[in-house]
Scaffold this active site. Structure first.
Site, PDB file in Angstrom:
ATOM      1  N   ASP A  67      21.630  52.903  94.500  1.00  0.00           N
ATOM      2  CA  ASP A  67      20.443  52.119  94.818  1.00  0.00           C
ATOM      3  C   ASP A  67      20.306  51.835  96.311  1.00  0.00           C
ATOM      4  O   ASP A  67      21.227  52.077  97.097  1.00  0.00           O
ATOM      5  CB  ASP A  67      20.435  50.800  94.012  1.00  0.00           C
ATOM      6  N   ASP A 136      24.240  38.774  86.004  1.00  0.00           N
ATOM      7  CA  ASP A 136      23.295  38.842  84.881  1.00  0.00           C
ATOM      8  C   ASP A 136      23.493  40.108  84.043  1.00  0.00           C
ATOM      9  O   ASP A 136      22.664  40.443  83.206  1.00  0.00           O
ATOM     10  CB  ASP A 136      21.840  38.756  85.395  1.00  0.00           C
ATOM     11  N   HIS A 138      23.655  43.255  85.139  1.00  0.00           N
ATOM     12  CA  HIS A 138      22.992  44.493  85.566  1.00  0.00           C
ATOM     13  C   HIS A 138      23.993  45.544  86.037  1.00  0.00           C
ATOM     14  O   HIS A 138      25.060  45.219  86.542  1.00  0.00           O
ATOM     15  CB  HIS A 138      21.923  44.225  86.647  1.00  0.00           C
ATOM     16  N   GLU A 143      17.866  45.336  86.175  1.00  0.00           N
ATOM     17  CA  GLU A 143      17.889  43.912  85.847  1.00  0.00           C
ATOM     18  C   GLU A 143      17.606  43.710  84.356  1.00  0.00           C
ATOM     19  O   GLU A 143      17.120  44.630  83.682  1.00  0.00           O
ATOM     20  CB  GLU A 143      16.821  43.191  86.682  1.00  0.00           C
TER      21      GLU A 143
HETATM   22  C1  F6R Z   1      25.282  48.024  94.024  1.00  0.00           C
HETATM   23  C2  F6R Z   1      24.929  47.826  92.630  1.00  0.00           C
HETATM   24  C3  F6R Z   1      25.014  46.486  91.988  1.00  0.00           C
HETATM   25  C4  F6R Z   1      26.347  45.781  92.235  1.00  0.00           C
HETATM   26  C5  F6R Z   1      26.369  44.421  91.551  1.00  0.00           C
HETATM   27  C6  F6R Z   1      27.646  43.668  91.856  1.00  0.00           C
HETATM   28  O1  F6R Z   1      25.132  49.376  94.401  1.00  0.00           O
HETATM   29  O2  F6R Z   1      24.558  48.756  92.018  1.00  0.00           O
HETATM   30  O3  F6R Z   1      24.827  46.627  90.606  1.00  0.00           O
HETATM   31  O4  F6R Z   1      27.381  46.575  91.759  1.00  0.00           O
HETATM   32  O5  F6R Z   1      25.270  43.667  91.953  1.00  0.00           O
HETATM   33  O6  F6R Z   1      27.704  43.369  93.215  1.00  0.00           O
HETATM   34  P1  F6R Z   1      29.038  42.784  93.869  1.00  0.00           P
HETATM   35  O7  F6R Z   1      30.056  43.884  93.799  1.00  0.00           O
HETATM   36  O8  F6R Z   1      28.650  42.491  95.289  1.00  0.00           O
HETATM   37  O9  F6R Z   1      29.415  41.601  93.079  1.00  0.00           O
END
Ligand code: F6R
Length: 260
Positions: A67, A136, A138, A143
Protein backbone atom coordinates in the site's frame (compact mmCIF):
# COMPACT_ATOMS: atom_id res chain seq x y z
CA UNK A 1 -2.88 -21.84 9.73
CA UNK A 2 0.35 -22.31 11.69
CA UNK A 3 0.60 -20.12 14.79
CA UNK A 4 4.06 -19.52 16.25
CA UNK A 5 4.23 -17.64 19.57
CA UNK A 6 7.65 -16.30 20.54
CA UNK A 7 8.61 -14.74 23.87
CA UNK A 8 9.00 -11.16 22.65
CA UNK A 9 9.05 -8.96 19.56
CA UNK A 10 12.75 -9.48 18.95
CA UNK A 11 12.52 -13.28 19.00
CA UNK A 12 9.42 -13.12 16.79
CA UNK A 13 11.17 -10.79 14.31
CA UNK A 14 14.15 -13.16 14.10
CA UNK A 15 11.82 -16.10 13.54
CA UNK A 16 9.86 -14.30 10.81
CA UNK A 17 13.10 -13.20 9.12
CA UNK A 18 14.33 -16.80 9.16
CA UNK A 19 11.11 -18.02 7.55
CA UNK A 20 11.49 -15.39 4.81
CA UNK A 21 15.21 -16.17 4.32
CA UNK A 22 14.57 -19.94 4.16
CA UNK A 23 11.92 -19.33 1.47
CA UNK A 24 14.10 -16.92 -0.51
CA UNK A 25 16.97 -19.40 -0.89
CA UNK A 26 14.63 -22.00 -2.45
CA UNK A 27 13.94 -19.78 -5.46
CA UNK A 28 16.40 -17.09 -6.62
CA UNK A 29 13.74 -15.18 -8.65
CA UNK A 30 11.47 -15.00 -5.62
CA UNK A 31 8.55 -12.56 -5.63
CA UNK A 32 8.32 -11.06 -2.15
CA UNK A 33 5.33 -9.09 -0.87
CA UNK A 34 6.32 -6.46 1.69
CA UNK A 35 4.60 -4.37 4.37
CA UNK A 36 5.39 -1.10 6.12
CA UNK A 37 4.69 0.19 9.64
CA UNK A 38 6.44 -0.49 12.94
CA UNK A 39 6.00 -4.27 12.92
CA UNK A 40 8.36 -5.26 10.06
CA UNK A 41 11.28 -3.05 11.16
CA UNK A 42 13.03 -5.76 13.24
CA UNK A 43 12.44 -8.26 10.43
CA UNK A 44 14.05 -5.94 7.87
CA UNK A 45 17.02 -5.38 10.21
CA UNK A 46 17.48 -9.15 10.49
CA UNK A 47 17.23 -9.60 6.70
CA UNK A 48 19.84 -6.84 6.18
CA UNK A 49 22.15 -8.60 8.67
CA UNK A 50 21.75 -11.90 6.81
CA UNK A 51 22.50 -10.11 3.54
CA UNK A 52 25.63 -8.47 5.02
CA UNK A 53 26.77 -11.88 6.29
CA UNK A 54 26.59 -13.13 2.69
CA UNK A 55 23.65 -15.43 3.43
CA UNK A 56 20.98 -13.68 1.39
CA UNK A 57 21.13 -12.55 -2.22
CA UNK A 58 18.32 -10.29 -3.46
CA UNK A 59 19.76 -9.72 -6.96
CA UNK A 60 16.96 -11.65 -8.69
CA UNK A 61 14.19 -10.89 -6.20
CA UNK A 62 11.16 -8.79 -7.18
CA UNK A 63 9.13 -7.06 -4.47
CA UNK A 64 5.61 -5.67 -4.28
CA UNK A 65 4.43 -3.51 -1.40
CA UNK A 66 0.90 -3.65 -0.08
CA UNK A 67 0.00 0.00 0.00
CA UNK A 68 0.80 3.72 -0.21
CA UNK A 69 -0.80 6.96 0.94
CA UNK A 70 -2.52 8.95 -1.77
CA UNK A 71 -0.76 12.22 -2.52
CA UNK A 72 2.66 11.29 -1.13
CA UNK A 73 5.63 11.00 -3.50
CA UNK A 74 8.83 8.96 -2.99
CA UNK A 75 10.75 11.92 -1.52
CA UNK A 76 8.18 12.49 1.22
CA UNK A 77 9.57 10.98 4.46
CA UNK A 78 6.06 9.76 5.34
CA UNK A 79 5.58 7.88 2.09
CA UNK A 80 5.83 4.13 2.16
CA UNK A 81 8.28 4.25 -0.78
CA UNK A 82 10.61 6.40 1.35
CA UNK A 83 10.11 4.04 4.31
CA UNK A 84 11.04 1.01 2.20
CA UNK A 85 14.15 2.69 0.77
CA UNK A 86 15.35 3.66 4.25
CA UNK A 87 14.40 0.47 6.10
CA UNK A 88 15.35 -2.16 3.52
CA UNK A 89 16.02 -1.43 -0.17
CA UNK A 90 19.03 0.89 0.35
CA UNK A 91 20.76 -1.80 2.43
CA UNK A 92 20.37 -4.89 0.22
CA UNK A 93 21.22 -5.75 -3.39
CA UNK A 94 17.68 -5.76 -4.80
CA UNK A 95 17.71 -3.99 -8.21
CA UNK A 96 15.72 -0.72 -7.82
CA UNK A 97 13.68 -1.55 -10.94
CA UNK A 98 12.51 -4.78 -9.25
CA UNK A 99 10.92 -2.92 -6.33
CA UNK A 100 7.26 -2.01 -6.62
CA UNK A 101 5.45 0.30 -4.22
CA UNK A 102 2.11 1.77 -5.36
CA UNK A 103 2.47 5.34 -6.64
CA UNK A 104 0.47 7.65 -4.39
CA UNK A 105 0.59 10.34 -7.07
CA UNK A 106 -0.93 8.28 -9.90
CA UNK A 107 -3.20 10.44 -12.06
CA UNK A 108 -5.75 7.83 -13.03
CA UNK A 109 -6.07 5.59 -9.98
CA UNK A 110 -8.50 3.07 -11.49
CA UNK A 111 -6.16 2.33 -14.41
CA UNK A 112 -3.08 2.46 -12.20
CA UNK A 113 -4.53 -0.10 -9.72
CA UNK A 114 -5.36 -2.48 -12.58
CA UNK A 115 -1.80 -2.10 -13.86
CA UNK A 116 -0.41 -2.89 -10.40
CA UNK A 117 -2.46 -6.11 -10.32
CA UNK A 118 -1.28 -6.98 -13.85
CA UNK A 119 2.34 -6.40 -12.89
CA UNK A 120 2.00 -8.89 -10.01
CA UNK A 121 0.60 -11.49 -12.41
CA UNK A 122 3.34 -10.80 -15.00
CA UNK A 123 5.99 -11.29 -12.29
CA UNK A 124 4.54 -14.78 -11.72
CA UNK A 125 2.47 -13.95 -8.63
CA UNK A 126 3.63 -13.26 -5.08
CA UNK A 127 5.47 -16.20 -3.50
CA UNK A 128 5.34 -14.91 0.06
CA UNK A 129 3.42 -11.92 1.42
CA UNK A 130 4.51 -10.33 4.70
CA UNK A 131 1.57 -8.76 6.58
CA UNK A 132 1.07 -6.67 9.70
CA UNK A 133 -2.36 -6.19 11.26
CA UNK A 134 -4.16 -3.04 12.35
CA UNK A 135 -5.89 -2.79 15.75
CA UNK A 136 -9.17 -2.92 13.81
CA UNK A 137 -8.07 -6.18 12.18
CA UNK A 138 -7.10 -4.72 8.81
CA UNK A 139 -4.51 -6.27 6.51
CA UNK A 140 -2.87 -3.86 4.08
CA UNK A 141 -5.35 -0.95 4.23
CA UNK A 142 -8.41 -3.17 3.89
CA UNK A 143 -10.43 -1.49 6.58
CA UNK A 144 -13.47 -3.16 8.24
CA UNK A 145 -16.20 -3.68 5.66
CA UNK A 146 -13.79 -4.16 2.75
CA UNK A 147 -14.95 -6.87 0.37
CA UNK A 148 -13.13 -10.14 0.95
CA UNK A 149 -12.85 -10.37 -2.85
CA UNK A 150 -11.44 -6.84 -3.25
CA UNK A 151 -8.55 -6.01 -5.60
CA UNK A 152 -6.00 -3.18 -5.57
CA UNK A 153 -7.94 0.08 -5.27
CA UNK A 154 -8.35 3.32 -3.36
CA UNK A 155 -9.53 2.99 0.23
CA UNK A 156 -10.70 5.58 2.74
CA UNK A 157 -8.85 5.11 6.03
CA UNK A 158 -10.84 4.78 9.25
CA UNK A 159 -10.44 7.33 12.03
CA UNK A 160 -8.80 4.59 14.15
CA UNK A 161 -6.11 3.95 11.52
CA UNK A 162 -5.61 7.68 10.99
CA UNK A 163 -5.15 8.11 14.76
CA UNK A 164 -2.77 5.12 15.01
CA UNK A 165 -0.62 6.35 12.12
CA UNK A 166 -0.60 10.01 13.19
CA UNK A 167 2.47 9.18 15.32
CA UNK A 168 4.51 9.34 12.11
CA UNK A 169 2.90 12.53 10.79
CA UNK A 170 3.12 14.86 13.79
CA UNK A 171 -0.65 15.22 14.09
CA UNK A 172 -3.91 13.67 12.92
CA UNK A 173 -4.61 16.56 10.53
CA UNK A 174 -1.50 15.68 8.47
CA UNK A 175 -2.44 12.04 7.80
CA UNK A 176 -3.78 11.40 4.28
CA UNK A 177 -7.37 10.13 4.29
CA UNK A 178 -6.94 7.86 1.28
CA UNK A 179 -4.56 5.05 0.38
CA UNK A 180 -3.95 2.71 -2.53
CA UNK A 181 -4.04 -0.83 -1.21
CA UNK A 182 -3.88 -4.36 -2.49
CA UNK A 183 -7.26 -5.98 -1.92
CA UNK A 184 -8.11 -8.93 0.30
CA UNK A 185 -8.66 -10.93 -2.90
CA UNK A 186 -5.18 -9.94 -4.12
CA UNK A 187 -3.66 -11.13 -0.84
CA UNK A 188 -5.59 -14.41 -0.88
CA UNK A 189 -4.00 -15.21 -4.27
CA UNK A 190 -0.45 -15.09 -2.90
CA UNK A 191 1.23 -18.49 -2.45
CA UNK A 192 2.09 -18.00 1.20
CA UNK A 193 1.25 -15.37 3.84
CA UNK A 194 3.28 -14.48 6.90
CA UNK A 195 1.23 -12.45 9.40
CA UNK A 196 3.24 -10.80 12.16
CA UNK A 197 2.06 -8.89 15.26
CA UNK A 198 3.60 -7.72 18.51
CA UNK A 199 2.26 -6.17 21.67
CA UNK A 200 -0.90 -6.28 23.71
CA UNK A 201 -2.60 -3.61 21.59
CA UNK A 202 -2.78 -6.21 18.78
CA UNK A 203 -4.08 -9.06 20.99
CA UNK A 204 -7.78 -8.46 20.31
CA UNK A 205 -7.30 -8.18 16.52
CA UNK A 206 -5.13 -11.33 16.51
CA UNK A 207 -7.68 -13.41 18.41
CA UNK A 208 -10.48 -12.24 16.09
CA UNK A 209 -8.37 -12.91 12.99
CA UNK A 210 -7.23 -16.40 14.01
CA UNK A 211 -10.02 -17.77 16.19
CA UNK A 212 -13.00 -15.58 15.27
CA UNK A 213 -15.49 -15.91 12.44
CA UNK A 214 -14.45 -15.04 8.89
CA UNK A 215 -15.92 -11.59 8.39
CA UNK A 216 -15.33 -8.49 6.32
CA UNK A 217 -15.44 -6.59 9.64
CA UNK A 218 -12.00 -8.09 10.44
CA UNK A 219 -10.32 -8.43 7.08
CA UNK A 220 -7.38 -10.42 8.52
CA UNK A 221 -9.88 -13.20 9.31
CA UNK A 222 -10.04 -13.87 5.55
CA UNK A 223 -6.60 -15.45 5.94
CA UNK A 224 -8.45 -18.47 7.38
CA UNK A 225 -9.46 -19.14 3.76
CA UNK A 226 -5.84 -19.08 2.52
CA UNK A 227 -4.18 -22.50 2.17
CA UNK A 228 -0.75 -21.52 3.53
CA UNK A 229 -0.56 -18.96 6.34
CA UNK A 230 2.01 -18.72 9.13
CA UNK A 231 1.35 -16.33 12.00
CA UNK A 232 4.32 -15.19 14.09
CA UNK A 233 3.44 -13.21 17.21
CA UNK A 234 4.88 -12.43 20.62
CA UNK A 235 3.29 -13.55 23.88
CA UNK A 236 1.56 -10.19 24.40
CA UNK A 237 -0.16 -10.29 21.00
CA UNK A 238 -1.22 -13.88 21.72
CA UNK A 239 -2.71 -13.02 25.11
CA UNK A 240 -6.38 -13.56 24.11
CA UNK A 241 -5.88 -16.76 22.08
CA UNK A 242 -7.78 -19.73 23.47
CA UNK A 243 -5.93 -22.57 21.73
CA UNK A 244 -2.35 -21.63 22.68
CA UNK A 245 -1.50 -25.06 24.10
CA UNK A 246 -2.51 -26.71 20.82
CA UNK A 247 -0.37 -24.26 18.80
CA UNK A 248 2.57 -25.19 21.06
CA UNK A 249 1.92 -28.91 20.46
CA UNK A 250 1.93 -28.32 16.70
CA UNK A 251 5.29 -26.52 17.01
CA UNK A 252 6.67 -29.45 18.99
CA UNK A 253 5.56 -31.80 16.18
CA UNK A 254 7.31 -29.55 13.64
CA UNK A 255 10.50 -29.66 15.72
CA UNK A 256 10.39 -33.46 15.93
CA UNK A 257 9.76 -33.82 12.19
CA UNK A 258 12.57 -31.39 11.34
CA UNK A 259 15.08 -33.13 13.62
CA UNK A 260 14.41 -36.53 11.94
C1 F6R B 1 1.32 -1.42 6.09
C2 F6R B 1 0.07 -2.14 6.23
C3 F6R B 1 -0.74 -2.07 7.47
C4 F6R B 1 0.08 -2.31 8.74
C5 F6R B 1 -0.81 -2.22 9.97
C6 F6R B 1 0.00 -2.37 11.25
O1 F6R B 1 1.91 -1.65 4.83
O2 F6R B 1 -0.30 -2.79 5.31
O3 F6R B 1 -1.76 -3.02 7.41
O4 F6R B 1 0.68 -3.56 8.67
O5 F6R B 1 -1.49 -1.01 9.99
O6 F6R B 1 0.87 -1.29 11.38
P1 F6R B 1 2.01 -1.29 12.50
O7 F6R B 1 2.98 -2.37 12.11
O8 F6R B 1 2.64 0.07 12.38
O9 F6R B 1 1.34 -1.55 13.78
Amino acid sequence: MRVIIEKDAQAASERAAKLIADSLVTKPDFVLGLATGSTPLGIYEALIRKHNDGKLDFSNVTSFNLDEYVGLGPADPNSYRYFMQESLFNHINIPPENTNVPDGRALDFATYCQQYERKIVEAGGIDLQLLGIGRDGHIAFNEPGSSLGSRTRLKTLTSETIRDNSRFFGGIENVPRLAITMGVGTILETRKCLLVAFGENKAHAISQAIEGAVTAQVTASALQLHPDVTVVIDEDAGRHLKRKSYYAEVEESHRLLESN
